[in-house]
Design an enzyme around this catalytic site. Structure first.
Site, PDB file in Angstrom:
ATOM      1  N   HIS A 129       0.834  -1.208   0.000  1.00 44.82           N
ATOM      2  CA  HIS A 129       0.000   0.000   0.000  1.00 44.82           C
ATOM      3  C   HIS A 129       0.871   1.261   0.000  1.00 44.82           C
ATOM      4  O   HIS A 129       0.720   2.125  -0.873  1.00 44.82           O
ATOM      5  CB  HIS A 129      -0.927  -0.017   1.230  1.00 44.82           C
ATOM      6  CG  HIS A 129      -1.837   1.174   1.307  1.00 44.82           C
ATOM      7  ND1 HIS A 129      -3.140   1.134   0.854  1.00 44.82           N
ATOM      8  CD2 HIS A 129      -1.645   2.426   1.775  1.00 44.82           C
ATOM      9  CE1 HIS A 129      -3.700   2.322   1.037  1.00 44.82           C
ATOM     10  NE2 HIS A 129      -2.814   3.132   1.608  1.00 44.82           N
ATOM     11  N   GLU A 130       1.795   1.323   0.953  1.00 44.74           N
ATOM     12  CA  GLU A 130       2.635   2.524   1.051  1.00 44.74           C
ATOM     13  C   GLU A 130       3.574   2.621  -0.146  1.00 44.74           C
ATOM     14  O   GLU A 130       3.877   3.721  -0.612  1.00 44.74           O
ATOM     15  CB  GLU A 130       3.406   2.550   2.369  1.00 44.74           C
ATOM     16  CG  GLU A 130       2.536   2.513   3.638  1.00 44.74           C
ATOM     17  CD  GLU A 130       1.401   3.538   3.674  1.00 44.74           C
ATOM     18  OE1 GLU A 130       1.522   4.590   3.008  1.00 44.74           O
ATOM     19  OE2 GLU A 130       0.389   3.282   4.359  1.00 44.74           O
ATOM     20  N   HIS A 149       1.726   4.379  -2.819  1.00 47.84           N
ATOM     21  CA  HIS A 149       1.812   5.834  -2.623  1.00 47.84           C
ATOM     22  C   HIS A 149       3.191   6.332  -3.060  1.00 47.84           C
ATOM     23  O   HIS A 149       3.316   7.344  -3.747  1.00 47.84           O
ATOM     24  CB  HIS A 149       1.627   6.178  -1.137  1.00 47.84           C
ATOM     25  CG  HIS A 149       0.202   6.164  -0.656  1.00 47.84           C
ATOM     26  ND1 HIS A 149      -0.785   6.928  -1.225  1.00 47.84           N
ATOM     27  CD2 HIS A 149      -0.392   5.498   0.370  1.00 47.84           C
ATOM     28  CE1 HIS A 149      -1.935   6.736  -0.561  1.00 47.84           C
ATOM     29  NE2 HIS A 149      -1.722   5.859   0.401  1.00 47.84           N
ATOM     30  N   GLU A 196      -4.603   7.802  -3.134  1.00 50.69           N
ATOM     31  CA  GLU A 196      -5.093   6.541  -2.582  1.00 50.69           C
ATOM     32  C   GLU A 196      -5.381   5.529  -3.702  1.00 50.69           C
ATOM     33  O   GLU A 196      -5.259   4.318  -3.492  1.00 50.69           O
ATOM     34  CB  GLU A 196      -6.341   6.803  -1.730  1.00 50.69           C
ATOM     35  CG  GLU A 196      -6.792   5.652  -0.844  1.00 50.69           C
ATOM     36  CD  GLU A 196      -5.834   5.299   0.299  1.00 50.69           C
ATOM     37  OE1 GLU A 196      -4.840   6.014   0.524  1.00 50.69           O
ATOM     38  OE2 GLU A 196      -6.095   4.278   0.956  1.00 50.69           O
TER      39      GLU A 196
HETATM   40 CO    CO Z   1      -3.195   5.230   1.837  1.00 47.00          CO
END
Ligand code: CO
Length: 503
Positions: free
Chosen positions: A266-267, A270, A296
């Site tokens: 997830h990170e 980003h 996101e």
């Molecule tokens: Co996020």
């Protein structure tokens, strides 16, 4: 003449960005390495730098330069690099100068007090103790919206802080469509007798091996470690603090594999977005991320659409078995894949799976509008919360600590933020479907460990434009359609129908 003024505006913006990136380095350090006793002085440092940043953002000289540039050729094409710089800086300047300094300071103060009160109230399951502060926050957020101005409803002005240019009306239409299709899908999954064996994921996964495996996966999908790092924290986040400096964080749980692995993906999602922004435009709108929802969308795509896909694990399951022999020897890939895609209605948003997650957000979005636009009394908020959990997820919080008090956002005066999480999922599905058409078949590529075609597509279509187009224009330009809930619900149905034997 106008070029000289434009150059001054750019220099001003780059200096502000430098100040901001120094603040971010301090914030990153605070959340990863800083000794606990340093907290008080760190807060002073950050407050000082933030007030300098605010002064620069609202510098009257900057306003005068932007006025000068308004009618020039440089501003003529609002989607060119120069035009977007002038448009976005004008927007930001107008917005920040409309809010009185008194209100900014009062909101900052209340958000600090609010978070402190919230921690206590949550611990004691005591909504009444938190409600006077929440009442003040709601009142001040309405004042803020009135000061900034809006076309249709008060909430528009607050949403705009996180998802610039988006409207309550449009988000409501899309999320209502999603809710109507998602509630029955989630109910059908809850009723299915087929359930994954979650024990597989709760075995011992040694932390050094998790770190190595997560790092290799982040590298494989395209995160560049020569201009980024991965460190440990309590609440994972990503910080793009400089043109070649993107920091990822995660937390490890030796007895729950998904906790670190999917937070790293997830990170990293980003971080890949931050690394894909044009470095020579750093600090200027064309080199900045577009919105929280778009940010996101990138994290959700790599975490869920890629990282929780069957074909991703066709490539990564053997390495996982080799890395975690004690936990995964004798486990089938299908059982592992099912376990990491467990869907079940639950009370806590941050622990929710990718299907039910959106219902948690829809509930908060609806309640925020009720508070801001329709005058829902704070005292009635817990009941309204519980009613929506019954209606949409078929469950009821046993107390307010796991209900209306579970999130930090409202206590920190972040009202209008929640919908960006759902927008992220919606954008993500719509982009992913388009990428599949443009450079697919993606699943065959993932099975071979090839993530570059998707990465290159995202670089070109989403990352490198920065803020050149508003999010809704970007969606329409890239996918040929306005934002819709159809790609996301289609993706969820296609994934979960076979997993849960749905009719
Ligand atoms: Co996020």
């Amino acid at each position: 003449m106008s070029q000289a003024t434009f150059d001054k505006v750019c220099e001003h913006a780059r200096e502000t960005a430098m100040l901001r990136s120094v603040t971010e380095l301090l914030e990153w350090d605070e959340r990863t390495k800083m000794p606990p006793a340093a907290g008080e002085y760190r807060a002073e440092q950050i407050t000082y730098l933030s007030s300098k940043t605010h002064q620069r953002h609202t510098d009257p000289q900057l306003g005068a330069w932007l006025n000068e540039l308004a009618e020039t050729d440089l501003a003529a094409d609002p989607n060119s690099d120069a035009g977007a710089t002038i448009r976005q800086m004008r927007r930001e300047y107008d917005k920040l100068t409309k809010v009185p300094q008194r209100l900014v300071e009062e909101l900052t103060r209340l958000s600090v007090l609010g978070q402190q009160a919230w921690v206590e109230a949550r611990k004691n399951d005591d909504f009444a103790a938190f409600s006077p502060l929440l009442e003040k926050i709601v009142k001040l957020k309405r004042e803020q919206a009135d000061a900034v101005g809006y076309e249709e409803c008060c909430y528009d002005a607050l949403l705009d802080d996180y998802e610039p240019g988006e409207t309550t009306k449009n988000v409501t239409a899309v999320l209502e469509g999603l809710r109507k299709d998602l509630v029955p899908l989630v109910a059908a999954i809850a009723e299915s007798s087929k359930k994954p064996d979650m024990e597989i994921l709760k075995r011992t996964y040694p932390i050094p091996a998790q770190e190595e495996f997560g790092t290799q996966a982040a590298k494989a999908i395209g995160f560049e470690f020569n201009r980024g790092r991965l460190d440990v924290t309590h609440h994972p986040f990503c910080c793009g603090m400089g043109p070649n400096d993107t920091r990822l964080t995660t937390r490890y749980d030796e007895n729950f594999f998904p906790s670190s692995f999917f937070s790293i993906l997830h990170e990293a999602g980003h971080g890949i977005y931050d690394q894909g922004l044009r470095t020579e435009q750093f600090g200027l709108p064309p080199g900045m991320y577009l919105s929280l929802g778009i940010h996101e969308s990138q994290s959700r795509m790599w975490e869920n659409m890629v990282g929780r896909s069957e074909t991703f694990w066709q490539h990564f399951f053997s390495p996982a078995q080799a890395t975690f022999p004690d936990a995964l020897t004798g486990v089938s890939r299908d059982d592992f894949y099912f376990a990491i895609n467990d869907v079940r209605p639950s009370l806590i948003r941050v622990e929710a799976d990718e299907a039910t997650y959106n219902l948690h957000i829809i509930i908060r979005f609806e309640l925020e509008q009720a508070l801001i636009n329709d005058g829902l009394a704070i005292a009635d908020l817990p009941d309204a919360w519980n009613q929506k959990y019954r209606d949409y997820l078929g469950i009821e919080p046993p107390n307010d600590a796991d209900g209306v008090l579970q999130d930090v956002h409202w206590s920190a005066a972040l009202i209008g933020y929640f919908p960006t999480y759902a927008l992220g999922n919606l954008y993500s599905a719509q982009f992913f479907a388009q990428a599949g058409q443009d450079v697919g078949p993606l699943d065959e590529q993932f099975a071979r460990g090839q993530f570059t075609p998707l990465l290159d597509w995202l670089r070109e279509k989403i990352h490198s434009p920065g803020q050149r187009y508003p999010a809704n224009d970007l969606i329409a330009n890239v996918t040929g359609k306005p934002l819709s809930h159809q790609p996301l619900i289609g993706y969820l149905r296609a994934k979960y129908t076979p997993l849960y034997n749905l009719g």
